[in-house]
Write an enzyme that holds these catalytic residues in place. Sequence first.
Site, PDB file in Angstrom:
ATOM      1  N   SER A 162      48.676  13.519   7.686  1.00  0.00           N
ATOM      2  CA  SER A 162      47.909  13.512   6.425  1.00  0.00           C
ATOM      3  C   SER A 162      48.861  13.362   5.248  1.00  0.00           C
ATOM      4  O   SER A 162      48.612  12.584   4.322  1.00  0.00           O
ATOM      5  CB  SER A 162      47.125  14.823   6.253  1.00  0.00           C
ATOM      6  N   ALA A 189      42.933  11.232   7.082  1.00  0.00           N
ATOM      7  CA  ALA A 189      43.725  12.312   6.499  1.00  0.00           C
ATOM      8  C   ALA A 189      42.824  13.504   6.191  1.00  0.00           C
ATOM      9  O   ALA A 189      41.623  13.347   5.964  1.00  0.00           O
ATOM     10  CB  ALA A 189      44.378  11.837   5.209  1.00  0.00           C
ATOM     11  N   LYS A 190      43.405  14.682   6.210  1.00  0.00           N
ATOM     12  CA  LYS A 190      42.657  15.880   5.825  1.00  0.00           C
ATOM     13  C   LYS A 190      43.181  16.309   4.462  1.00  0.00           C
ATOM     14  O   LYS A 190      44.030  17.202   4.340  1.00  0.00           O
ATOM     15  CB  LYS A 190      42.871  16.959   6.899  1.00  0.00           C
ATOM     16  N   GLY A 191      42.708  15.614   3.438  1.00  0.00           N
ATOM     17  CA  GLY A 191      43.162  15.854   2.072  1.00  0.00           C
ATOM     18  C   GLY A 191      42.179  16.764   1.347  1.00  0.00           C
ATOM     19  O   GLY A 191      40.971  16.683   1.572  1.00  0.00           O
ATOM     20  N   TYR A 248      37.212  16.584   0.181  1.00  0.00           N
ATOM     21  CA  TYR A 248      36.121  17.516   0.490  1.00  0.00           C
ATOM     22  C   TYR A 248      35.089  17.656  -0.617  1.00  0.00           C
ATOM     23  O   TYR A 248      34.077  18.323  -0.433  1.00  0.00           O
ATOM     24  CB  TYR A 248      36.685  18.868   0.935  1.00  0.00           C
TER      25      TYR A 248
END
Length: 304
Positions: free
Chosen positions: A64, A158-160, A164
């Site tokens: 990420s 990606a886990k940005g 969210y």
Amino acid sequence: MPIPTTEKIWMDGELVPWDEARIHVLTHSLHYGSGVFEGIRAYETRKGAAIFRLTDHIDRLFRSAKIFTIEIPYTSGQIVEACKETVRANDVRSCYVRPIVYLGYGEMGLNPLLAPVNVAIAVWPWGAYLGEEGLTHGVRMKISSWRRHDPNIIPPAAKGTGQYINSQLAKVEAIKAGYDEAIMLNPQGLVAEATGENIFIVRDGSLITPPLSAGALIGVTRDSVMAIARDLGVDVREGDLHRTDLYTADEVFVCGTAAEITPVREIDDRVVGEPGPLTKKIQEVFFAAVKGEVEQYSEWLEHV
Ligand code: PPE
């Protein structure tokens, strides 16, 4: 529900008291959503607390960061160790582990390349994400009117932190309409995932989940579910799903670190029903595996 507090939070190499884990209001990531993070769980096992697939989660954290050109000032081995240290320091056996890499204080403006990179790791006890009732009897979901990101707008790989806000728009819409959670379609109208979970359906004995190209996060729980199902001799595949495939599925469940494996009993007021046999079997093996009760999956546990 307010976060249950623990003792210490790891911040840039030091364990600081929970109440002192503060940052400046001009922290870059607060303004521009420019952080990357992970959600991991530790479970109590016969040999003490073990973090489920910790290294896989930290590898995803580094991927990420790479996508967003953030240079983490530690090695992945150091972050793995820091997660274990934080669990140990708080003397919690079963907890959620939240490492976050964020751009800190010092620069404003959109260029993230100049900002300092900070890392923090917090742990706290976190119960059933979609409720105990949801875990046993299933949750009610709504297809969101908000679409999942297009990969050329915000990369779902990606886990940005910033991505969210899309999940939150969907979540609020679902909750205000009286549902438990939202399912998101991608810009092409295919099922991508839920706001913080991957999704699976059972059709004629096969387990099907949307491919990553549909906009699903490369979920660690998703991968574990696929491995468990294959080992049970179930046909597992990735496949494009329309919303009507959800309405007419034999079984539906969502999965993620926080949500674990949560059955879905209704989608857009179409009844799927109480958790089906395959959902229950996968839940059973998964919950045994995380607690170290399945020898075959012992390599998934990283003891602290
Ligand atoms: N999709 C999304 C969008 C997602 O955020 C998660 C995790 C998953 C799929 C499942 O991934 P994995 O945990 O690797 O199986 N969501 C995290 C955040 C939850 C939160 O509310 O915060 C989580 O489950 O920890």
